[in-house]
Design an enzyme around this catalytic site. Sequence first.
Site, PDB file in Angstrom:
ATOM      1  N   GLU A   1      -9.005 -11.005  -7.774  1.00  0.00           N
ATOM      2  CA  GLU A   1      -8.138  -9.835  -7.621  1.00  0.00           C
ATOM      3  C   GLU A   1      -7.020  -9.828  -8.666  1.00  0.00           C
ATOM      4  O   GLU A   1      -6.676  -8.771  -9.202  1.00  0.00           O
ATOM      5  CB  GLU A   1      -7.573  -9.789  -6.192  1.00  0.00           C
ATOM      6  CG  GLU A   1      -8.674  -9.488  -5.176  1.00  0.00           C
ATOM      7  CD  GLU A   1      -8.215  -9.457  -3.720  1.00  0.00           C
ATOM      8  OE1 GLU A   1      -9.014  -9.035  -2.873  1.00  0.00           O
ATOM      9  OE2 GLU A   1      -7.065  -9.853  -3.428  1.00  0.00           O
TER      10      GLU A   1
ATOM     11  N   ASN B   1      -1.643  -0.202   7.439  1.00  0.00           N
ATOM     12  CA  ASN B   1      -1.145  -1.553   7.720  1.00  0.00           C
ATOM     13  C   ASN B   1      -0.348  -2.153   6.564  1.00  0.00           C
ATOM     14  O   ASN B   1      -0.187  -3.364   6.457  1.00  0.00           O
ATOM     15  CB  ASN B   1      -2.274  -2.473   8.203  1.00  0.00           C
ATOM     16  CG  ASN B   1      -3.338  -2.701   7.149  1.00  0.00           C
ATOM     17  OD1 ASN B   1      -3.231  -2.222   6.024  1.00  0.00           O
ATOM     18  ND2 ASN B   1      -4.368  -3.454   7.511  1.00  0.00           N
TER      19      ASN B   1
ATOM     20  N   LYS C   1       0.837  -1.199   0.000  1.00  0.00           N
ATOM     21  CA  LYS C   1       0.000   0.000   0.000  1.00  0.00           C
ATOM     22  C   LYS C   1       0.879   1.259   0.000  1.00  0.00           C
ATOM     23  O   LYS C   1       2.094   1.179   0.199  1.00  0.00           O
ATOM     24  CB  LYS C   1      -0.925  -0.035   1.223  1.00  0.00           C
ATOM     25  CG  LYS C   1      -1.914  -1.216   1.218  1.00  0.00           C
ATOM     26  CD  LYS C   1      -2.807  -1.181   2.462  1.00  0.00           C
ATOM     27  CE  LYS C   1      -3.741  -2.374   2.508  1.00  0.00           C
ATOM     28  NZ  LYS C   1      -4.626  -2.320   3.715  1.00  0.00           N
TER      29      LYS C   1
ATOM     30  N   HIS D   1      -1.672  -5.498   1.423  1.00  0.00           N
ATOM     31  CA  HIS D   1      -2.890  -6.276   1.206  1.00  0.00           C
ATOM     32  C   HIS D   1      -2.523  -7.660   0.692  1.00  0.00           C
ATOM     33  O   HIS D   1      -1.604  -7.792  -0.127  1.00  0.00           O
ATOM     34  CB  HIS D   1      -3.788  -5.598   0.160  1.00  0.00           C
ATOM     35  CG  HIS D   1      -4.872  -6.497  -0.361  1.00  0.00           C
ATOM     36  ND1 HIS D   1      -6.075  -6.643   0.289  1.00  0.00           N
ATOM     37  CD2 HIS D   1      -4.919  -7.339  -1.423  1.00  0.00           C
ATOM     38  CE1 HIS D   1      -6.817  -7.532  -0.378  1.00  0.00           C
ATOM     39  NE2 HIS D   1      -6.133  -7.971  -1.420  1.00  0.00           N
TER      40      HIS D   1
ATOM     41  N   TYR E   1     -12.025  -2.970  -3.188  1.00  0.00           N
ATOM     42  CA  TYR E   1     -12.544  -2.997  -1.818  1.00  0.00           C
ATOM     43  C   TYR E   1     -14.075  -3.038  -1.781  1.00  0.00           C
ATOM     44  O   TYR E   1     -14.669  -2.695  -0.754  1.00  0.00           O
ATOM     45  CB  TYR E   1     -12.009  -1.795  -1.030  1.00  0.00           C
ATOM     46  CG  TYR E   1     -10.574  -1.989  -0.567  1.00  0.00           C
ATOM     47  CD1 TYR E   1     -10.237  -3.038   0.291  1.00  0.00           C
ATOM     48  CD2 TYR E   1      -9.565  -1.123  -0.976  1.00  0.00           C
ATOM     49  CE1 TYR E   1      -8.922  -3.226   0.712  1.00  0.00           C
ATOM     50  CE2 TYR E   1      -8.252  -1.312  -0.555  1.00  0.00           C
ATOM     51  CZ  TYR E   1      -7.943  -2.363   0.300  1.00  0.00           C
ATOM     52  OH  TYR E   1      -6.642  -2.546   0.730  1.00  0.00           O
TER      53      TYR E   1
HETATM   54  P1  IDP Z   1      -7.266  -7.341   5.630  1.00  0.00           P
HETATM   55  O1  IDP Z   1      -6.500  -6.305   4.828  1.00  0.00           O
HETATM   56  O2  IDP Z   1      -6.440  -7.879   6.771  1.00  0.00           O
HETATM   57  O3  IDP Z   1      -7.851  -8.430   4.752  1.00  0.00           O
HETATM   58  P2  IDP Z   1      -9.976  -6.293   5.840  1.00  0.00           P
HETATM   59  O4  IDP Z   1     -10.882  -6.555   6.990  1.00  0.00           O
HETATM   60  O5  IDP Z   1     -10.269  -6.973   4.541  1.00  0.00           O
HETATM   61  O6  IDP Z   1      -8.481  -6.598   6.336  1.00  0.00           O
HETATM   62  O7  IDP Z   1      -9.967  -4.730   5.609  1.00  0.00           O
HETATM   63  C1  IDP Z   1      -9.377  -4.182   4.438  1.00  0.00           C
HETATM   64  C2  IDP Z   1      -8.565  -2.981   4.831  1.00  0.00           C
HETATM   65  O8  IDP Z   1      -9.424  -1.978   5.332  1.00  0.00           O
HETATM   66  C3  IDP Z   1      -7.560  -3.232   5.961  1.00  0.00           C
HETATM   67  O9  IDP Z   1      -6.340  -3.794   5.508  1.00  0.00           O
HETATM   68  C4  IDP Z   1      -7.381  -1.843   6.512  1.00  0.00           C
HETATM   69  O10 IDP Z   1      -6.481  -1.090   5.707  1.00  0.00           O
HETATM   70  C5  IDP Z   1      -8.764  -1.243   6.351  1.00  0.00           C
HETATM   71  N1  IDP Z   1      -9.553  -1.386   7.588  1.00  0.00           N
HETATM   72  C6  IDP Z   1     -10.128  -2.515   8.061  1.00  0.00           C
HETATM   73  N2  IDP Z   1     -10.760  -2.276   9.222  1.00  0.00           N
HETATM   74  C7  IDP Z   1     -10.578  -0.964   9.468  1.00  0.00           C
HETATM   75  C8  IDP Z   1     -10.993  -0.094  10.530  1.00  0.00           C
HETATM   76  O11 IDP Z   1     -11.666  -0.506  11.484  1.00  0.00           O
HETATM   77  N3  IDP Z   1     -10.606   1.207  10.427  1.00  0.00           N
HETATM   78  C9  IDP Z   1      -9.864   1.681   9.388  1.00  0.00           C
HETATM   79  N4  IDP Z   1      -9.463   0.913   8.382  1.00  0.00           N
HETATM   80  C10 IDP Z   1      -9.797  -0.396   8.425  1.00  0.00           C
HETATM   81 MG    MG Z   2      -9.349  -8.352   3.312  1.00  0.00          MG
END
Ligand code: IDP
Ligand code: MG
Length: 149
Positions: free
Chosen positions: A126, A112, A9, A115, A49
């Site tokens: 994807e 974070n 990212k 992805h 997303y």
């Molecule tokens: P993942 O990336 O571990 O699969 P997902 O639940 O699919 O996690 O969420 C996609 C992305 O959305 C996350 O990597 C993060 O960047 C963002 N995200 C998920 N939950 C939150 C939140 O509670 N606040 C802000 N961003 C979030």
């Molecule tokens: Mg995810």
Amino acid sequence: MERTFIMIKPDGVQRGLVGEVIGRFEAKGFTLVGLKLMSVSKELAEEHYDVHKERPFFGSLVEFICSSPVVAMVWEGEGVVASARKLIGATNPLSAEPGTIRGDFGVSVGRNLIHGSDAIETAQNEISLWFSEKELSGWEPTLTPWLYE
Ligand code: IDP
Ligand code: MG
């Protein structure tokens, strides 16, 4: 052979962690079959997303992904989809185990770093969303007999 979609990212690229991330996947024994640095359109980010479109963070997530270039990749190997998720670590970097990418380098869920596809079918969708067939190169690493029995 199984493939997964991995994206470094904007925060991972800006923090100079592209080499670190690629190095971890290489050292693990997975094979790089697609790689590009790119600016992401709003349409592509929204499509990628789409599953989160009702979530409160959807707008800021899409905006963030489009804010600066990302590195999109496809990695190949036995069990790579689930294994990549383990290398990446939990969604919240503060909960992610040390030794994982998020656990070693992150402190907040909205930054974070990376992805990774969450299932084989998601990975297939994807990969075709982010890459054309001719952008992917299947190849046989000479290391294969030293990685697989
Ligand atoms: P993942 O990336 O571990 O699969 P997902 O639940 O699919 O996690 O969420 C996609 C992305 O959305 C996350 O990597 C993060 O960047 C963002 N995200 C998920 N939950 C939150 C939140 O509670 N606040 C802000 N961003 C979030
Ligand atoms: Mg995810």
